[in-house]
Design a protein around this motif. Structure first.
Motif, PDB file in Angstrom:
ATOM      1  N   THR A   1       0.896  -1.301   0.134  1.00 11.94           N
ATOM      2  CA  THR A   1      -0.239   0.014   0.148  1.00 11.94           C
ATOM      3  C   THR A   1       0.755   1.320  -0.026  1.00 11.94           C
ATOM      4  O   THR A   1       1.799   1.265   0.872  1.00 11.94           O
ATOM      5  N   TYR A   2       0.499   2.118  -0.888  1.00 11.19           N
ATOM      6  CA  TYR A   2       1.210   3.484  -0.998  1.00 11.19           C
ATOM      7  C   TYR A   2       0.897   4.350   0.193  1.00 11.19           C
ATOM      8  O   TYR A   2      -0.409   4.765   0.109  1.00 11.19           O
ATOM      9  N   ARG A   3       1.514   4.524   1.058  1.00 10.80           N
ATOM     10  CA  ARG A   3       1.653   5.480   2.341  1.00 10.80           C
ATOM     11  C   ARG A   3       2.515   6.724   2.031  1.00 10.80           C
ATOM     12  O   ARG A   3       3.694   6.862   2.345  1.00 10.80           O
ATOM     13  N   LYS A   4       1.835   7.875   1.604  1.00 10.16           N
ATOM     14  CA  LYS A   4       2.329   8.985   1.519  1.00 10.16           C
ATOM     15  C   LYS A   4       2.740   9.527   2.733  1.00 10.16           C
ATOM     16  O   LYS A   4       3.946  10.081   2.971  1.00 10.16           O
ATOM     17  N   GLU A   5       2.188   9.336   3.968  1.00  5.21           N
ATOM     18  CA  GLU A   5       2.200  10.055   5.214  1.00  5.21           C
ATOM     19  C   GLU A   5       3.407   9.522   5.857  1.00  5.21           C
ATOM     20  O   GLU A   5       4.219  10.133   6.430  1.00  5.21           O
ATOM     21  N   THR A   6       3.673   8.287   5.675  1.00  7.81           N
ATOM     22  CA  THR A   6       4.947   7.651   6.112  1.00  7.81           C
ATOM     23  C   THR A   6       6.055   7.453   5.128  1.00  7.81           C
ATOM     24  O   THR A   6       7.085   6.663   5.318  1.00  7.81           O
ATOM     25  N   THR A   7       5.673   7.742   3.736  1.00  7.77           N
ATOM     26  CA  THR A   7       6.692   7.556   2.608  1.00  7.77           C
ATOM     27  C   THR A   7       7.169   5.922   2.518  1.00  7.77           C
ATOM     28  O   THR A   7       8.158   5.756   2.345  1.00  7.77           O
ATOM     29  N   SER A   8       5.939   5.554   2.613  1.00  5.46           N
ATOM     30  CA  SER A   8       6.437   3.754   2.599  1.00  5.46           C
ATOM     31  C   SER A   8       5.583   2.790   1.643  1.00  5.46           C
ATOM     32  O   SER A   8       4.495   3.323   1.158  1.00  5.46           O
ATOM     33  N   PHE A   9       6.278   1.878   1.270  1.00  2.00           N
ATOM     34  CA  PHE A   9       5.448   0.940   0.305  1.00  2.00           C
ATOM     35  C   PHE A   9       6.031  -0.454   0.740  1.00  2.00           C
ATOM     36  O   PHE A   9       6.689  -1.328  -0.230  1.00  2.00           O
ATOM     37  N   HIS A  10       5.456  -1.212   1.937  1.00  2.73           N
ATOM     38  CA  HIS A  10       5.910  -2.087   2.338  1.00  2.73           C
ATOM     39  C   HIS A  10       5.330  -3.374   1.609  1.00  2.73           C
ATOM     40  O   HIS A  10       4.048  -3.555   1.308  1.00  2.73           O
ATOM     41  N   LEU A  11       6.090  -4.418   1.297  1.00  2.00           N
ATOM     42  CA  LEU A  11       5.578  -5.517   0.541  1.00  2.00           C
ATOM     43  C   LEU A  11       5.261  -6.644   1.589  1.00  2.00           C
ATOM     44  O   LEU A  11       5.934  -6.903   2.592  1.00  2.00           O
ATOM     45  N   GLU A  12       4.120  -7.336   1.526  1.00  2.00           N
ATOM     46  CA  GLU A  12       3.496  -8.342   2.502  1.00  2.00           C
ATOM     47  C   GLU A  12       3.075  -9.544   1.583  1.00  2.00           C
ATOM     48  O   GLU A  12       2.479  -9.276   0.575  1.00  2.00           O
ATOM     49  N   LYS A  13       3.095 -10.653   2.284  1.00  2.00           N
ATOM     50  CA  LYS A  13       2.413 -11.842   1.700  1.00  2.00           C
ATOM     51  C   LYS A  13       2.154 -12.880   2.945  1.00  2.00           C
ATOM     52  O   LYS A  13       2.794 -12.671   3.996  1.00  2.00           O
ATOM     53  N   GLY A  14       0.822 -13.253   2.939  1.00  2.00           N
ATOM     54  CA  GLY A  14       0.253 -13.885   4.299  1.00  2.00           C
ATOM     55  C   GLY A  14       0.786 -15.054   4.547  1.00  2.00           C
ATOM     56  O   GLY A  14       1.132 -15.696   5.469  1.00  2.00           O
ATOM     57  N   SER A  15       1.391 -15.720   3.461  1.00  2.00           N
ATOM     58  CA  SER A  15       1.818 -17.271   3.529  1.00  2.00           C
ATOM     59  C   SER A  15       2.786 -17.530   2.347  1.00  2.00           C
ATOM     60  O   SER A  15       2.342 -17.888   1.344  1.00  2.00           O
ATOM     61  N   VAL A  16       3.827 -17.434   2.449  1.00  2.00           N
ATOM     62  CA  VAL A  16       4.936 -17.541   1.495  1.00  2.00           C
ATOM     63  C   VAL A  16       5.196 -19.256   1.259  1.00  2.00           C
ATOM     64  O   VAL A  16       5.211 -19.973   1.857  1.00  2.00           O
ATOM     65  N   GLN A  17       5.664 -19.295  -0.131  1.00  2.00           N
ATOM     66  CA  GLN A  17       6.071 -20.693  -0.611  1.00  2.00           C
ATOM     67  C   GLN A  17       7.377 -20.692  -0.922  1.00  2.00           C
ATOM     68  O   GLN A  17       8.204 -19.593  -1.196  1.00  2.00           O
ATOM     69  N   VAL A  18       8.131 -22.068  -1.233  1.00  2.00           N
ATOM     70  CA  VAL A  18       9.367 -22.135  -1.661  1.00  2.00           C
ATOM     71  C   VAL A  18       9.494 -21.593  -2.980  1.00  2.00           C
ATOM     72  O   VAL A  18      10.603 -20.816  -3.239  1.00  2.00           O
ATOM     73  N   SER A  19       8.677 -21.310  -3.729  1.00  2.00           N
ATOM     74  CA  SER A  19       8.702 -20.644  -5.085  1.00  2.00           C
ATOM     75  C   SER A  19       8.818 -19.266  -4.975  1.00  2.00           C
ATOM     76  O   SER A  19       8.895 -18.599  -6.033  1.00  2.00           O
ATOM     77  N   ASP A  20       8.618 -18.688  -3.708  1.00  2.00           N
ATOM     78  CA  ASP A  20       8.736 -17.247  -3.815  1.00  2.00           C
ATOM     79  C   ASP A  20      10.146 -16.673  -3.429  1.00  2.00           C
ATOM     80  O   ASP A  20      10.316 -15.662  -3.502  1.00  2.00           O
ATOM     81  N   SER A  21      10.948 -17.771  -3.036  1.00  2.00           N
ATOM     82  CA  SER A  21      12.350 -17.547  -3.156  1.00  2.00           C
ATOM     83  C   SER A  21      12.976 -16.643  -4.443  1.00  2.00           C
ATOM     84  O   SER A  21      12.959 -17.162  -5.394  1.00  2.00           O
ATOM     85  N   ALA A  22      13.511 -15.274  -4.055  1.00  5.76           N
ATOM     86  CA  ALA A  22      13.918 -14.537  -4.994  1.00  5.76           C
ATOM     87  C   ALA A  22      14.492 -13.278  -4.470  1.00  5.76           C
ATOM     88  O   ALA A  22      14.485 -13.201  -3.146  1.00  5.76           O
ATOM     89  N   VAL A  23      14.998 -12.427  -5.321  1.00  6.93           N
ATOM     90  CA  VAL A  23      15.456 -11.015  -4.903  1.00  6.93           C
ATOM     91  C   VAL A  23      14.058 -10.051  -5.167  1.00  6.93           C
ATOM     92  O   VAL A  23      13.783 -10.030  -6.264  1.00  6.93           O
ATOM     93  N   TYR A  24      13.812  -9.209  -4.343  1.00  4.30           N
ATOM     94  CA  TYR A  24      12.851  -8.314  -4.247  1.00  4.30           C
ATOM     95  C   TYR A  24      13.464  -6.915  -4.225  1.00  4.30           C
ATOM     96  O   TYR A  24      14.024  -6.465  -3.235  1.00  4.30           O
ATOM     97  N   PHE A  25      13.011  -6.114  -5.332  1.00  2.42           N
ATOM     98  CA  PHE A  25      13.457  -4.840  -5.340  1.00  2.42           C
ATOM     99  C   PHE A  25      12.065  -3.842  -5.226  1.00  2.42           C
ATOM    100  O   PHE A  25      11.363  -3.843  -6.160  1.00  2.42           O
TER     101      PHE A  25
END
Lengths: 116, 113
Positions: free
Chosen positions: B65-89
């Motif tokens: 979620t684009y949060r202008k008040e906190t200048t943040s854009f945190h990435l979330e996922k409720g339940s990760v899988q092995v196939s999510d292993s990667a580099v995130y930018f």
């Protein structure tokens, strides 16, 4: 689907050699970019081009030059390769057309260059 | 100037764990914000995006979620899988149509079975 291809996946060169990295996109995009990717530093922009024969320096252009003679092709040139240019090089393209396609850059698979 | 800061990795999680990767930015004007993912041996691909404040981008179970008040854009996922292993930018694009992106340093995620 947009396709961005890079001429080599892996390349080994010697210090002082002239190195050419080629990138081709098939979607008639106006903008093309060259980045290098290093651990802990993310992606850093080397050069970009917004039209044929047009180029603009990015954040780290030293030691590199580029060529864009045709819209679909953007070449990165290392005039005299040095060991500190060992890195992963990523090419990307982008269209200035508004809408969904214009919202993102499309990346090639990368070229991992080792300079000995 | 514009900049993006991500939490340092690597992040190691067990399968089905909750994931958060923090991203904050500095920018003038109203940037668009992106998360890209790089799977082993591949280039980057767009995971999700948000173009204005309070927008939520989502894809493949990931959200940010684009949060202008906190200048943040945190990435979330409720339940990760092995196939999510990667580099995130995390990345931002300032206004204008050059398409230039400014990237964070990347966060490596490793998910163990």
């Amino acid at each position: 689907d947009v396709k961005v291809t890079q001429s080599s996946r892996y390349l080994v060169k010697r210090t002082g050699e002239k190195v050419f990295l080629e990138c081709v996109q098939d979607m008639d995009h106006e903008n093309m970019f060259w980045y290098r990717q290093d651990p802990g530093l993310g992606l850093r922009l080397i050069y970009f081009s917004y039209d044929v024969k047009m180029k603009e320096k990015g954040d780290i252009p030293e030691g590199y030059s580029v060529s864009r003679e045709k819209k679909e092709r953007f070449s990165l040139i290392l005039e005299s390769a040095s060991t500190n240019q060992t890195s992963m090089y990523l090419c990307a393209s982008h269209t200035r057309t508004s809408g969904r396609a214009g919202e993102t850059q499309y990346f090639g698979p990368g070229t991992r260059l080792l300079v000995l | 100037g514009n900049s993006v800061t991500q939490m340092e990795g690597p992040v190691t999680l067990s399968e089905e764990a909750f994931l958060t990767i923090n991203c904050t930015y500095t920018a003038t004007g109203y940037p668009s914000l992106f998360w890209y993912v790089q799977y082993p041996g591949e280039g980057l691909q767009l995971l999700l995006k948000a173009t204005k404040a309070d927008d939520k981008g989502s894809n493949k179970g990931f959200e940010a979620t684009y949060r202008k008040e906190t200048t943040s854009f945190h990435l979330e996922k409720g339940s990760v899988q092995v196939s999510d292993s990667a580099v995130y930018f995390c990345a931002l694009r300032a206004s204008g149509n050059t398409g230039k992106l400014i990237f964070g340093q990347g966060t490596t995620l490793q998910v163990k079975p």
